[in-house]
Design a protein around this motif. Structure first.
Motif, mmCIF file in Angstrom:
data_model
loop_
_atom_site.group_PDB
_atom_site.id
_atom_site.type_symbol
_atom_site.label_atom_id
_atom_site.label_comp_id
_atom_site.label_asym_id
_atom_site.label_seq_id
_atom_site.Cartn_x
_atom_site.Cartn_y
_atom_site.Cartn_z
ATOM 1 N N ALA A 299 7.114 95.934 -39.891
ATOM 2 C CA ALA A 299 8.296 96.358 -39.296
ATOM 3 C C ALA A 299 8.410 96.349 -37.996
ATOM 4 O O ALA A 299 7.197 96.540 -37.159
ATOM 5 N N ALA A 300 9.316 96.133 -37.138
ATOM 6 C CA ALA A 300 9.370 96.081 -35.806
ATOM 7 C C ALA A 300 8.894 97.599 -35.254
ATOM 8 O O ALA A 300 9.352 98.521 -35.735
ATOM 9 N N PRO A 301 8.069 97.463 -34.052
ATOM 10 C CA PRO A 301 7.560 98.759 -33.370
ATOM 11 C C PRO A 301 8.742 99.725 -32.654
ATOM 12 O O PRO A 301 8.612 100.807 -32.910
ATOM 13 N N VAL A 302 9.887 99.141 -32.527
ATOM 14 C CA VAL A 302 10.903 99.909 -31.796
ATOM 15 C C VAL A 302 12.061 99.820 -32.758
ATOM 16 O O VAL A 302 12.585 98.747 -33.344
ATOM 17 N N THR A 303 12.841 101.035 -32.943
ATOM 18 C CA THR A 303 13.918 100.936 -33.729
ATOM 19 C C THR A 303 14.921 101.722 -32.663
ATOM 20 O O THR A 303 14.818 102.763 -32.223
ATOM 21 N N VAL A 304 16.069 100.993 -32.787
ATOM 22 C CA VAL A 304 17.290 101.596 -31.891
ATOM 23 C C VAL A 304 18.351 101.870 -32.936
ATOM 24 O O VAL A 304 18.947 101.012 -33.681
ATOM 25 N N TYR A 305 18.839 103.195 -33.006
ATOM 26 C CA TYR A 305 19.627 103.701 -33.935
ATOM 27 C C TYR A 305 21.086 103.382 -33.597
ATOM 28 O O TYR A 305 21.472 103.180 -32.373
ATOM 29 N N PRO A 306 22.049 103.456 -34.542
ATOM 30 C CA PRO A 306 23.438 103.359 -34.175
ATOM 31 C C PRO A 306 23.832 104.126 -33.053
ATOM 32 O O PRO A 306 23.559 105.534 -32.811
ATOM 33 N N PRO A 307 24.913 104.017 -32.301
ATOM 34 C CA PRO A 307 25.499 104.712 -31.254
ATOM 35 C C PRO A 307 25.948 106.311 -31.815
ATOM 36 O O PRO A 307 26.671 105.957 -32.838
ATOM 37 N N ARG B 86 17.248 108.816 -25.719
ATOM 38 C CA ARG B 86 18.712 108.192 -25.939
ATOM 39 C C ARG B 86 18.881 107.260 -24.865
ATOM 40 O O ARG B 86 18.631 107.506 -23.683
ATOM 41 N N ALA B 87 19.182 106.120 -25.334
ATOM 42 C CA ALA B 87 19.655 105.003 -24.275
ATOM 43 C C ALA B 87 21.489 104.937 -24.421
ATOM 44 O O ALA B 87 21.836 104.938 -25.460
ATOM 45 N N HIS B 88 21.946 104.645 -23.068
ATOM 46 C CA HIS B 88 23.413 104.464 -23.046
ATOM 47 C C HIS B 88 23.683 103.050 -22.607
ATOM 48 O O HIS B 88 24.799 102.692 -22.331
ATOM 49 N N GLY B 89 22.555 102.186 -22.702
ATOM 50 C CA GLY B 89 22.917 100.882 -22.392
ATOM 51 C C GLY B 89 21.359 100.032 -22.390
ATOM 52 O O GLY B 89 20.283 100.765 -22.361
ATOM 53 N N LEU C 147 15.183 99.745 -21.439
ATOM 54 C CA LEU C 147 14.064 99.037 -20.893
ATOM 55 C C LEU C 147 13.621 100.147 -20.178
ATOM 56 O O LEU C 147 12.038 100.225 -20.111
ATOM 57 N N ALA C 148 14.198 101.233 -19.575
ATOM 58 C CA ALA C 148 13.534 102.142 -18.692
ATOM 59 C C ALA C 148 12.476 103.130 -19.656
ATOM 60 O O ALA C 148 11.642 103.614 -19.419
ATOM 61 N N LEU C 149 13.231 103.310 -21.110
ATOM 62 C CA LEU C 149 12.377 104.133 -21.880
ATOM 63 C C LEU C 149 11.207 103.432 -22.362
ATOM 64 O O LEU C 149 10.064 104.021 -22.565
ATOM 65 N N LEU C 150 11.087 102.037 -22.574
ATOM 66 C CA LEU C 150 10.042 101.091 -22.963
ATOM 67 C C LEU C 150 8.899 101.106 -21.828
ATOM 68 O O LEU C 150 7.765 101.329 -22.034
ATOM 69 N N GLU C 151 9.660 101.036 -20.659
ATOM 70 C CA GLU C 151 8.479 101.168 -19.516
ATOM 71 C C GLU C 151 7.564 102.206 -19.432
ATOM 72 O O GLU C 151 6.675 102.225 -19.298
ATOM 73 N N ARG C 152 8.387 103.419 -19.525
ATOM 74 C CA ARG C 152 7.782 104.938 -19.493
ATOM 75 C C ARG C 152 6.739 104.824 -20.729
ATOM 76 O O ARG C 152 5.868 105.607 -20.547
ATOM 77 N N ALA C 153 6.659 104.184 -21.734
ATOM 78 C CA ALA C 153 5.876 104.380 -22.863
ATOM 79 C C ALA C 153 5.005 103.200 -22.664
ATOM 80 O O ALA C 153 4.075 103.154 -23.649
ATOM 81 N N GLY C 154 4.845 102.525 -21.573
ATOM 82 C CA GLY C 154 3.795 101.449 -21.170
ATOM 83 C C GLY C 154 4.163 99.887 -21.443
ATOM 84 O O GLY C 154 3.506 99.254 -21.359
ATOM 85 N N TRP C 155 5.355 99.740 -21.674
ATOM 86 C CA TRP C 155 5.837 98.300 -21.966
ATOM 87 C C TRP C 155 6.175 97.842 -20.760
ATOM 88 O O TRP C 155 6.582 98.405 -19.971
ATOM 89 N N PRO D 13 22.272 94.622 -29.513
ATOM 90 C CA PRO D 13 21.915 94.962 -28.201
ATOM 91 C C PRO D 13 23.368 95.062 -26.967
ATOM 92 O O PRO D 13 23.279 95.724 -26.129
ATOM 93 N N ALA D 14 24.319 94.359 -27.809
ATOM 94 C CA ALA D 14 25.668 94.563 -26.989
ATOM 95 C C ALA D 14 26.252 95.666 -27.433
ATOM 96 O O ALA D 14 27.535 96.095 -26.922
ATOM 97 N N VAL D 15 25.936 96.533 -28.319
ATOM 98 C CA VAL D 15 26.976 97.595 -29.099
ATOM 99 C C VAL D 15 26.506 98.830 -28.738
ATOM 100 O O VAL D 15 25.308 99.099 -28.864
#
Length: 76
Positions: A2-10, A27-30, A35-43, A62-64
């Motif tokens: 499985a992919a390590p990152v899961t982005v759930y429905p809006p 939560r991400a709004h765009g 990317l900011a959340l992933l950067e804080r997690a070390g990506w 990623p467009a929704v």
């Protein structure tokens, strides 16, 4: 595997919950929020492909960012 990152429905506010493994990152709004959340997690943000195999998108790609499935962002 499985992919390590899961982005759930809006949700009703246009936010998408982001999970890395067993941890909720927030939560991400765009794409920039994601990317900011992933950067804080070390990506490294420049190494993350939003349409790549490391991210599993649920409820639209990623467009929704709205619960109606459109690509218009909520005003913030």
């Amino acid at each position: 595997m499985a992919a390590p990152v899961t982005v759930y429905p809006p949700d009703e506010d246009g936010g998408r919950r982001v999970r890395l493994g067993d941890a909720i990152l927030g939560r991400a709004h765009g794409p920039q929020d994601l990317l900011a959340l992933l950067e804080r997690a070390g990506w490294e943000p420049d190494e993350v492909a939003l349409d790549g195999p490391l991210i599993e998108w649920r409820g639209g790609g990623p467009a929704v960012w709205r619960p109606d499935g459109s690509d218009r962002r909520w005003p913030r």
